[in-house]
Design a protein around this motif. Structure first.
Motif, PDB file in Angstrom:
ATOM      1  N   ALA A 106       1.011  -1.171  -0.152  1.00 36.43           N
ATOM      2  CA  ALA A 106      -0.073  -0.089   0.024  1.00 36.43           C
ATOM      3  C   ALA A 106       0.932   1.129  -0.072  1.00 36.43           C
ATOM      4  CB  ALA A 106      -0.825  -0.026   1.058  1.00 36.43           C
ATOM      5  N   SER A 107       0.605   2.139  -0.724  1.00 35.45           N
ATOM      6  CA  SER A 107       1.272   3.505  -0.760  1.00 35.45           C
ATOM      7  C   SER A 107       0.377   4.496  -0.945  1.00 35.45           C
ATOM      8  CB  SER A 107       2.275   3.503  -2.022  1.00 35.45           C
ATOM      9  OG  SER A 107       1.613   3.470  -3.185  1.00 35.45           O
ATOM     10  N   GLY A 108       0.655   5.932  -0.763  1.00 32.76           N
ATOM     11  CA  GLY A 108      -0.002   7.225  -1.087  1.00 32.76           C
ATOM     12  C   GLY A 108      -0.555   7.656   0.107  1.00 32.76           C
ATOM     13  N   GLY A 109      -0.099   7.066   1.110  1.00 36.19           N
ATOM     14  CA  GLY A 109      -0.458   7.987   2.596  1.00 36.19           C
ATOM     15  C   GLY A 109       0.365   9.193   2.775  1.00 36.19           C
ATOM     16  N   GLY A 110       0.106   9.979   3.821  1.00 35.39           N
ATOM     17  CA  GLY A 110       0.696  11.043   4.237  1.00 35.39           C
ATOM     18  C   GLY A 110      -0.108  11.813   5.326  1.00 35.39           C
ATOM     19  N   LEU A 111       0.266  13.134   5.179  1.00 36.06           N
ATOM     20  CA  LEU A 111      -0.654  14.154   6.253  1.00 36.06           C
ATOM     21  C   LEU A 111      -1.068  15.076   5.573  1.00 36.06           C
ATOM     22  CD1 LEU A 111      -0.398  15.328   8.844  1.00 36.06           C
ATOM     23  CD2 LEU A 111       1.602  16.774   8.452  1.00 36.06           C
ATOM     24  N   VAL A 112      -2.468  15.328   5.868  1.00 39.22           N
ATOM     25  CA  VAL A 112      -3.350  16.067   4.986  1.00 39.22           C
ATOM     26  C   VAL A 112      -4.155  16.652   6.408  1.00 39.22           C
ATOM     27  CG1 VAL A 112      -5.130  14.226   4.897  1.00 39.22           C
ATOM     28  CG2 VAL A 112      -5.172  16.138   3.242  1.00 39.22           C
ATOM     29  N   GLN A 113      -4.635  17.842   5.915  1.00 36.26           N
ATOM     30  CA  GLN A 113      -5.492  18.583   6.755  1.00 36.26           C
ATOM     31  C   GLN A 113      -7.175  18.104   6.618  1.00 36.26           C
ATOM     32  OE1 GLN A 113      -5.366  22.896   5.782  1.00 36.26           O
ATOM     33  NE2 GLN A 113      -3.924  23.324   7.403  1.00 36.26           N
ATOM     34  N   ALA A 114      -7.974  18.375   7.474  1.00 35.43           N
ATOM     35  CA  ALA A 114      -9.130  17.788   7.559  1.00 35.43           C
ATOM     36  C   ALA A 114      -9.733  18.390   6.318  1.00 35.43           C
ATOM     37  CB  ALA A 114      -9.955  18.340   8.737  1.00 35.43           C
ATOM     38  N   GLY A 115     -10.740  17.671   5.572  1.00 40.81           N
ATOM     39  CA  GLY A 115     -11.349  18.194   4.424  1.00 40.81           C
ATOM     40  C   GLY A 115     -10.500  17.952   3.268  1.00 40.81           C
ATOM     41  N   GLY A 116      -9.352  17.520   3.428  1.00 43.46           N
ATOM     42  CA  GLY A 116      -8.527  17.520   2.114  1.00 43.46           C
ATOM     43  C   GLY A 116      -8.843  15.704   1.691  1.00 43.46           C
ATOM     44  N   SER A 117      -7.833  15.518   0.817  1.00 45.95           N
ATOM     45  CA  SER A 117      -8.038  14.275  -0.092  1.00 45.95           C
ATOM     46  C   SER A 117      -6.792  13.399  -0.052  1.00 45.95           C
ATOM     47  CB  SER A 117      -8.553  14.589  -1.244  1.00 45.95           C
ATOM     48  OG  SER A 117     -10.144  15.172  -1.479  1.00 45.95           O
ATOM     49  N   LEU A 118      -6.850  12.306  -0.248  1.00 46.07           N
ATOM     50  CA  LEU A 118      -5.800  11.528  -0.455  1.00 46.07           C
ATOM     51  C   LEU A 118      -6.107  10.210  -1.385  1.00 46.07           C
ATOM     52  CD1 LEU A 118      -3.694  11.066   2.892  1.00 46.07           C
ATOM     53  CD2 LEU A 118      -2.866  12.132   0.861  1.00 46.07           C
ATOM     54  N   ARG A 119      -5.332   9.756  -2.396  1.00 50.52           N
ATOM     55  CA  ARG A 119      -5.516   8.483  -2.859  1.00 50.52           C
ATOM     56  C   ARG A 119      -4.501   7.449  -2.759  1.00 50.52           C
ATOM     57  NH1 ARG A 119      -5.943   7.161  -9.456  1.00 50.52           N
ATOM     58  NH2 ARG A 119      -3.640   7.146  -9.233  1.00 50.52           N
ATOM     59  N   LEU A 120      -5.101   6.260  -2.047  1.00 52.72           N
ATOM     60  CA  LEU A 120      -4.179   5.415  -1.770  1.00 52.72           C
ATOM     61  C   LEU A 120      -3.933   4.116  -2.876  1.00 52.72           C
ATOM     62  CD1 LEU A 120      -5.011   4.575   1.756  1.00 52.72           C
ATOM     63  CD2 LEU A 120      -3.362   6.268   1.180  1.00 52.72           C
ATOM     64  N   SER A 121      -2.934   3.541  -3.096  1.00 55.09           N
ATOM     65  CA  SER A 121      -2.678   2.549  -4.243  1.00 55.09           C
ATOM     66  C   SER A 121      -2.351   1.417  -3.578  1.00 55.09           C
ATOM     67  CB  SER A 121      -1.718   3.105  -5.153  1.00 55.09           C
ATOM     68  OG  SER A 121      -2.034   4.242  -5.916  1.00 55.09           O
ATOM     69  N   CYS A 122      -2.732   0.200  -4.018  1.00 54.25           N
ATOM     70  CA  CYS A 122      -2.220  -1.286  -3.842  1.00 54.25           C
ATOM     71  C   CYS A 122      -1.834  -1.740  -4.834  1.00 54.25           C
ATOM     72  CB  CYS A 122      -3.577  -1.827  -3.044  1.00 54.25           C
ATOM     73  SG  CYS A 122      -3.053  -3.477  -2.250  1.00 54.25           S
ATOM     74  N   THR A 123      -0.300  -2.013  -4.789  1.00 51.50           N
ATOM     75  CA  THR A 123      -0.108  -2.784  -6.013  1.00 51.50           C
ATOM     76  C   THR A 123       0.685  -4.255  -5.481  1.00 51.50           C
ATOM     77  OG1 THR A 123       2.322  -1.830  -5.568  1.00 51.50           O
ATOM     78  CG2 THR A 123       0.766  -0.851  -7.026  1.00 51.50           C
ATOM     79  N   ALA A 124       1.216  -4.771  -6.428  1.00 44.75           N
ATOM     80  CA  ALA A 124       1.643  -6.289  -6.120  1.00 44.75           C
ATOM     81  C   ALA A 124       3.107  -6.464  -6.591  1.00 44.75           C
ATOM     82  CB  ALA A 124       0.573  -7.310  -6.795  1.00 44.75           C
ATOM     83  N   PRO A 125       3.943  -6.100  -5.844  1.00 42.60           N
ATOM     84  CA  PRO A 125       5.527  -6.275  -6.353  1.00 42.60           C
ATOM     85  C   PRO A 125       5.644  -7.431  -6.317  1.00 42.60           C
ATOM     86  CG  PRO A 125       5.373  -5.307  -4.129  1.00 42.60           C
ATOM     87  CD  PRO A 125       3.791  -5.279  -4.588  1.00 42.60           C
ATOM     88  N   GLY A 126       5.163  -8.633  -5.563  1.00 44.56           N
ATOM     89  CA  GLY A 126       5.540  -9.794  -5.704  1.00 44.56           C
ATOM     90  C   GLY A 126       4.966 -10.792  -6.874  1.00 44.56           C
ATOM     91  N   GLY A 127       4.118 -10.014  -7.860  1.00 49.36           N
ATOM     92  CA  GLY A 127       3.853 -10.714  -9.029  1.00 49.36           C
ATOM     93  C   GLY A 127       2.490 -11.157  -9.248  1.00 49.36           C
ATOM     94  N   ILE A 128       1.791 -11.303  -8.062  1.00 51.35           N
ATOM     95  CA  ILE A 128       0.200 -11.763  -7.861  1.00 51.35           C
ATOM     96  C   ILE A 128      -0.450 -11.042  -8.919  1.00 51.35           C
ATOM     97  CG2 ILE A 128       0.436 -12.960  -5.766  1.00 51.35           C
ATOM     98  CD1 ILE A 128      -1.317 -11.008  -4.611  1.00 51.35           C
ATOM     99  N   LEU A 129      -1.385 -11.638  -9.656  1.00 59.00           N
ATOM    100  CA  LEU A 129      -2.767 -11.035 -10.366  1.00 59.00           C
ATOM    101  C   LEU A 129      -3.660 -10.544  -9.580  1.00 59.00           C
ATOM    102  CD1 LEU A 129      -2.624 -12.762 -13.519  1.00 59.00           C
ATOM    103  CD2 LEU A 129      -1.581 -10.789 -13.343  1.00 59.00           C
TER     104      LEU A 129
END
Length: 126
Positions: free
Chosen positions: A5-28
């Motif tokens: 999982a990636s994309g986290g961070g510090l944001v103010q209330a009311g803001g937005s973030l988009r998290l991503s989940c990838t598969a570096p190990g190669g699973i589909l």
């Protein structure tokens, strides 16, 4: 590491973030129903959202309905969690999980996950 999982961070209330989940190990990821869970400090891990293999069905915890959107791009082998109108109570480590059977994750259950990703920290300041 099968999931990341990636994309986290510090944001103010009311803001937005988009998290991503990838598969570096190669699973589909298209072989799995996918989910997002989160764990706040001092609390149990809880279900956030889930999506079926094709993306046609989506499920959300009541606390995030209308604010968060789970999606997937099987061509990119990635699952996303778009988080809008963030609140301080959304502060947590967010984890993605893969469920080959699908029944657990769409019910918001942690048991039966085939893979868990390393989490990403989301901090929402007031």
């Amino acid at each position: 590491v099968q999931l990341q999982a990636s994309g986290g961070g510090l944001v103010q209330a009311g803001g937005s973030l988009r998290l991503s989940c990838t598969a570096p190990g190669g699973i589909l990821l298209s072989d799995y129903a996918m989910g997002w869970f989160r764990q706040a400090p001092g609390k149990e891990r809880e279900f956030v959202a889930a999506i079926s293999w094709s993306g046609g069905d989506r499920f959300y915890a009541d606390s995030v309905k209308g604010r968060f959107t789970i999606s997937r791009d099987n061509a990119k082998n990635t699952v996303y969690l778009q988080m809008n109108s963030l609140k301080p109570e959304d502060t947590a480590v967010y984890y993605c999980a893969a469920d080959s059977r699908g029944s657990a994750v769409v019910a918001g259950r942690e048991d039966g996950m085939d893979y868990w990703g390393k989490g990403t920290q989301v901090t929402v300041s007031s």
